[in-house]
Design an enzyme around this catalytic site. Sequence first.
Site, PDB file in Angstrom:
ATOM      1  CE  LYS A 201      30.201  46.842  53.968  1.00 46.09           C
ATOM      2  NZ  LYS A 201      31.490  47.574  54.002  1.00 46.09           N
TER       3      LYS A 201
HETATM    4  C1  LIG Z   1      30.930  43.696  48.549  1.00 51.85           C
HETATM    5  C2  LIG Z   1      31.844  43.550  49.732  1.00 51.85           C
HETATM    6  N1  LIG Z   1      32.264  42.322  50.077  1.00 51.85           N
HETATM    7  C3  LIG Z   1      33.060  42.114  51.136  1.00 51.85           C
HETATM    8  C4  LIG Z   1      33.496  43.164  51.903  1.00 51.85           C
HETATM    9  C5  LIG Z   1      34.416  42.902  53.059  1.00 51.85           C
HETATM   10  O1  LIG Z   1      33.798  43.178  54.281  1.00 51.85           O
HETATM   11  P1  LIG Z   1      34.671  43.222  55.609  1.00 51.85           P
HETATM   12  O2  LIG Z   1      35.339  44.546  55.656  1.00 51.85           O
HETATM   13  O3  LIG Z   1      33.669  43.037  56.715  1.00 51.85           O
HETATM   14  O4  LIG Z   1      35.619  42.092  55.531  1.00 51.85           O
HETATM   15  C6  LIG Z   1      33.096  44.466  51.595  1.00 51.85           C
HETATM   16  C7  LIG Z   1      33.546  45.596  52.405  1.00 51.85           C
HETATM   17  O5  LIG Z   1      33.305  46.735  52.179  1.00 51.85           O
HETATM   18  C8  LIG Z   1      32.253  44.658  50.475  1.00 51.85           C
HETATM   19  O6  LIG Z   1      31.853  45.894  50.114  1.00 51.85           O
END
Ligand SMILES: Cc1ncc(COP(=O)(O)O)c(C=O)c1O
Length: 403
Positions: A201
């Site tokens: 990210k």
């Molecule tokens: C649009 C979206 N929402 C939620 C997430 C979940 O993030 P995390 O891995 O920090 O839980 C991601 C992860 O890539 C994502 O792309």
Amino acid sequence: MQTLIQAEQTREDFLPFALPSIGEEEIAEVVDTLRSGWVTTGPKVKRFEADFAAYTAASHALGVNSCTAGLHTALAGLGIGPGDEVILPTFTFCATANVVVHLGATPVLVDIGSDFQIDPVAVEESITSHTRAIMPVHYAGQACDLDAIYEIATQHKLAVIEDAAHAVGTTYHGKQIGSDLLASGYPRLRRATAFSFYANKNITTGEGGMITTADDQLACKMRVLSLHGMSKDAWKRYADSGSWFYEVVSAGYKNNMTDIAAALGIHQLRRLDGFIGTRQQFARMYDEAFAGLDTLKTPLMHADRNHAYHLYAICLNLQELTIDRAEFINQLKERNIGASVHFIPVHLHPFYRDHLGYRRGDLPRAEAIYESILSLPLYPSMSTKDVNDVIVAVHHICSANRR
Ligand SMILES: Cc1ncc(COP(=O)(O)O)c(C=O)c1O
């Protein structure tokens, strides 16, 4: 560009699709944390939360161990549960929908527009007497049409939980995503925003996330829910001024962030604007290099928003090519260049097909975009040579496979 394109040479080393940028300050802060004797939620999480709240101009920031945990905590804090419906775009990572299912509620998947963002018209059409919330996603690091979403939510008395996994540092009408200021015109709106600090990210803590909100009551509830439903966190119990006593006031979760993660986050946040500047510079190089190609489309930009370019997603014009998207990615790989696809629409996954009855054809715009979309490498530790290698490879694949 022309000379570069004519002189294609396969890279000797593989260019990964994404890589984090971890500096010496992050490493020193993690080492300091490890030596401090306090490795879980403690002073560094508090510092990171304060820095993040200041950066986004939010009243409250709550560190959690992922964006998924943040979305889950926010939905739970808003009391979403069995019998409730939550509207979200099908064009997202499965986490956005999964957390709704975890709480016993029903995700209602809707289609997207040509900017890959949730379509406000589709949102409005999907509202029923069971709808409790909307979860828009700021896809790729550009904001969705937030005013339209806030307007619909206010009119129908729905909460808004923004999935800002891609949007740390993204602005909408000049204000940070997650800021109180974004919804100052909607005083009755209940709202929270969840960010991701996963490895690929805009900033990373390995795994991690943050929730921001302007809502004092919701913030308090989410803080308790994020740590077992306990009335006091460990820092308040075990620090020298603390007391051992706590009470469990709800059946909460284990969603808290650690000080090790926050140690990374404190320094990553300071570098965020620089990271985004580099991402934007590389995105401009891609935009300019691909502008003349009729075999692909570059990302659509809205004039009233910045783009933090977590992703640089292109759409192939498959009518002009003899190969499909999978073969395009294979040919990039043969040239030692990584790529990825964001996203397989949620409604096409077996769980959502089998348990919620979605079918191919239900959300045709997302399905058509999915067939032709791919994300190219874009991250601050790339060199301009890396960016040029991608440009040259894309040009060659397009011209070698023209219909
Ligand atoms: C649009 C979206 N929402 C939620 C997430 C979940 O993030 P995390 O891995 O920090 O839980 C991601 C992860 O890539 C994502 O792309």
